[in-house]
Write an enzyme that holds these catalytic residues in place. Structure first.
Site, mmCIF file in Angstrom:
data_model
loop_
_atom_site.group_PDB
_atom_site.id
_atom_site.type_symbol
_atom_site.label_atom_id
_atom_site.label_comp_id
_atom_site.label_asym_id
_atom_site.label_seq_id
_atom_site.Cartn_x
_atom_site.Cartn_y
_atom_site.Cartn_z
ATOM 1 N N TYR A 202 19.619 -27.705 1.038
ATOM 2 C CA TYR A 202 19.992 -26.431 1.668
ATOM 3 C C TYR A 202 19.598 -25.267 0.762
ATOM 4 O O TYR A 202 18.946 -24.313 1.198
ATOM 5 C CB TYR A 202 21.500 -26.432 1.916
ATOM 6 C CG TYR A 202 22.062 -25.178 2.539
ATOM 7 C CD1 TYR A 202 21.738 -24.815 3.836
ATOM 8 C CD2 TYR A 202 22.941 -24.354 1.833
ATOM 9 C CE1 TYR A 202 22.269 -23.673 4.416
ATOM 10 C CE2 TYR A 202 23.485 -23.220 2.404
ATOM 11 C CZ TYR A 202 23.144 -22.874 3.701
ATOM 12 O OH TYR A 202 23.677 -21.735 4.265
ATOM 13 N N SER B 108 21.732 -17.215 2.290
ATOM 14 C CA SER B 108 23.023 -17.684 1.753
ATOM 15 C C SER B 108 23.043 -17.367 0.265
ATOM 16 O O SER B 108 21.976 -17.243 -0.361
ATOM 17 C CB SER B 108 23.130 -19.199 1.946
ATOM 18 O OG SER B 108 24.169 -19.732 1.155
HETATM 19 N N1 LIG Z 1 29.301 -20.167 7.177
HETATM 20 C C1 LIG Z 1 28.936 -19.997 5.924
HETATM 21 O O1 LIG Z 1 29.737 -20.194 4.979
HETATM 22 C C2 LIG Z 1 27.545 -19.528 5.595
HETATM 23 C C3 LIG Z 1 27.313 -19.064 4.305
HETATM 24 C C4 LIG Z 1 26.035 -18.642 3.967
HETATM 25 C C5 LIG Z 1 25.026 -18.679 4.906
HETATM 26 N N2 LIG Z 1 25.274 -19.144 6.170
HETATM 27 C C6 LIG Z 1 24.151 -19.177 7.110
HETATM 28 O O2 LIG Z 1 24.525 -18.519 8.291
HETATM 29 C C7 LIG Z 1 23.800 -19.055 9.393
HETATM 30 C C8 LIG Z 1 24.759 -19.385 10.521
HETATM 31 O O3 LIG Z 1 25.657 -20.398 10.081
HETATM 32 P P1 LIG Z 1 27.101 -20.557 10.702
HETATM 33 O O4 LIG Z 1 28.079 -20.463 9.613
HETATM 34 O O5 LIG Z 1 27.242 -19.671 11.881
HETATM 35 O O6 LIG Z 1 27.035 -22.110 11.136
HETATM 36 P P2 LIG Z 1 27.247 -22.822 12.540
HETATM 37 O O7 LIG Z 1 28.508 -22.380 13.159
HETATM 38 O O8 LIG Z 1 27.046 -24.276 12.259
HETATM 39 O O9 LIG Z 1 26.031 -22.270 13.439
HETATM 40 C C9 LIG Z 1 24.726 -22.712 13.250
HETATM 41 C C10 LIG Z 1 23.871 -22.276 14.419
HETATM 42 O O10 LIG Z 1 22.524 -22.755 14.218
HETATM 43 C C11 LIG Z 1 22.078 -23.360 15.417
HETATM 44 N N3 LIG Z 1 21.109 -24.406 15.175
HETATM 45 C C12 LIG Z 1 21.251 -25.490 14.358
HETATM 46 N N4 LIG Z 1 20.178 -26.300 14.474
HETATM 47 C C13 LIG Z 1 19.347 -25.704 15.368
HETATM 48 C C14 LIG Z 1 18.077 -26.051 15.904
HETATM 49 N N5 LIG Z 1 17.451 -27.182 15.560
HETATM 50 N N6 LIG Z 1 17.514 -25.218 16.804
HETATM 51 C C15 LIG Z 1 18.146 -24.097 17.187
HETATM 52 N N7 LIG Z 1 19.332 -23.712 16.718
HETATM 53 C C16 LIG Z 1 19.931 -24.507 15.814
HETATM 54 C C17 LIG Z 1 23.346 -23.946 16.027
HETATM 55 O O11 LIG Z 1 23.188 -24.101 17.424
HETATM 56 P P3 LIG Z 1 23.061 -25.501 18.198
HETATM 57 O O12 LIG Z 1 23.984 -26.462 17.528
HETATM 58 O O13 LIG Z 1 23.419 -25.151 19.584
HETATM 59 O O14 LIG Z 1 21.631 -25.865 18.046
HETATM 60 C C18 LIG Z 1 24.357 -22.849 15.742
HETATM 61 O O15 LIG Z 1 24.299 -21.882 16.754
HETATM 62 C C19 LIG Z 1 23.055 -20.278 8.857
HETATM 63 O O16 LIG Z 1 21.705 -19.925 8.619
HETATM 64 C C20 LIG Z 1 23.765 -20.578 7.558
HETATM 65 O O17 LIG Z 1 22.923 -21.206 6.638
HETATM 66 C C21 LIG Z 1 26.509 -19.557 6.530
#
Ligand SMILES: NC(=O)c1ccc[n+]([C@@H]2O[C@H](COP(=O)([O-])OP(=O)(O)OC[C@H]3O[C@@H](n4cnc5c(N)ncnc54)[C@H](OP(=O)(O)O)[C@@H]3O)[C@@H](O)[C@H]2O)c1
Length: 262
Positions: free
Chosen positions: A152, A139
């Site tokens: 985070y 991120s």
């Molecule tokens: N969206 C943004 O603005 C943004 C910006 C920068 C970086 N990121 C990074 O991008 C990545 C994906 O985020 P996203 O935006 O797609 O968020 P999201 O929609 O909340 O997805 C998060 C994913 O992580 C999985 N997860 C969470 N806890 C887990 C666990 N204990 N074991 C296995 N899987 C787990 C969730 O699946 P379950 O709930 O089914 O476990 C879900 O599939 C993350 O690493 C986040 O830090 C996102």
């Protein structure tokens, strides 16, 4: 490099960036293995991707000690793995002073120790074949701090240190490691974030709402992986914040405070 008939393991595939990766890579002919805790969401996704070979491997990545077995199970499905994309992660929405140690521990486990354990366990497989690609979604908070993200941001900074060291060490091999630094992407990350007391935040915020659409973000990730980029930045206005942080840090802290502290 291409994804056709390549075996791609995606963590965090039940939602957001990981789910969109599954859609787009399926269209590119990849053979998929999908991991997250939400088994029914993965089963539903498998039904949607019926034209592709998809296996689901539901798993809670907070079970760090069991990750080596998870990796063995993932390799056993097709006999090898070509690409791993670690998208599983969780964010935070609380001032540092209001954030319990349990939140620091949980996010360090999920965003740092889990990807490290997974990488450590799959590296011997990649080294044996002198092939393999590992991508971890970090991120912009892994590059600079931002209000309400203390745990985070710390966890994402930590994974940067591990992966960059690995990139130096594997430089002469055919193993590729990409670190992705997205800015704000329009997913449920804010809803799924932790409050200071460890409860689900459960709400969207203006940062996520104003974020880049997830399909564009994923196109950029896929393109970066195929180009074997070591670092993939997915930034819009955040580029300016990064520039300010580097050249006029005091102004960055002032603006970040104004934008982030509610
Ligand atoms: N969206 C943004 O603005 C943004 C910006 C920068 C970086 N990121 C990074 O991008 C990545 C994906 O985020 P996203 O935006 O797609 O968020 P999201 O929609 O909340 O997805 C998060 C994913 O992580 C999985 N997860 C969470 N806890 C887990 C666990 N204990 N074991 C296995 N899987 C787990 C969730 O699946 P379950 O709930 O089914 O476990 C879900 O599939 C993350 O690493 C986040 O830090 C996102």
């Amino acid at each position: 490099m291409h994804f056709k008939n390549k075996i791609v393991w995606i963590t965090g595939a039940s939602s957001g960036i990981g789910k969109e990766l599954a859609y787009q890579l399926s269209r590119q002919g990849a053979i998929l293995i999908l991991t997250a805790t939400n088994k029914s969401a993965l089963e539903q996704l498998k039904v949607e991707l019926a034209n592709s070979k998809v296996d689901i491997l539901p798993f809670d990545l907070l079970k760090i000690d069991a990750i080596p077995q998870l990796v063995s199970d993932a390799i056993a499905i097709n006999g090898q793995i070509d690409f791993v994309i670690q998208s599983a992660g969780q964010s935070q929405r609380s001032m540092a002073v209001d954030t319990g140690m349990g939140v620091y521990e949980r996010l360090m486990n999920l965003n740092y120790f889990a990807p490290v354990a997974l990488t450590q366990a799959i590296l011997p497989h990649f080294i044996k074949r002198d092939a393999g690609s590992m991508t971890v979604i970090s991120s912009i908070a892994g590059l600079i701090g931002f209000p309400l993200r203390s745990s985070y941001s710390a966890s994402k900074h930590a994974i940067k240190g591990y992966l960059e060291t690995l990139q130096c060490e594997i430089y002469k091999t055919n193993i590729h490691v990409s670190i992705v630094y997205p800015g704000r992407i329009n997913t449920d990350i804010s809803k799924n974030a932790l409050s200071g007391d460890g409860q689900r935040f459960g709400d969207t915020d203006e940062n996520s709402d104003a974020g880049m659409e997830v399909d564009l973000c994923v196109k950029k990730i896929i393109s970066g992986i195929l180009k074997k980029k070591k670092v993939i930045y997915i930034l819009k206005a955040e580029r300016l914040l990064f520039w300010l942080w580097w050249f006029i840090p005091n102004l960055y802290y002032k603006i970040a405070h104004k934008k982030g502290v509610q």
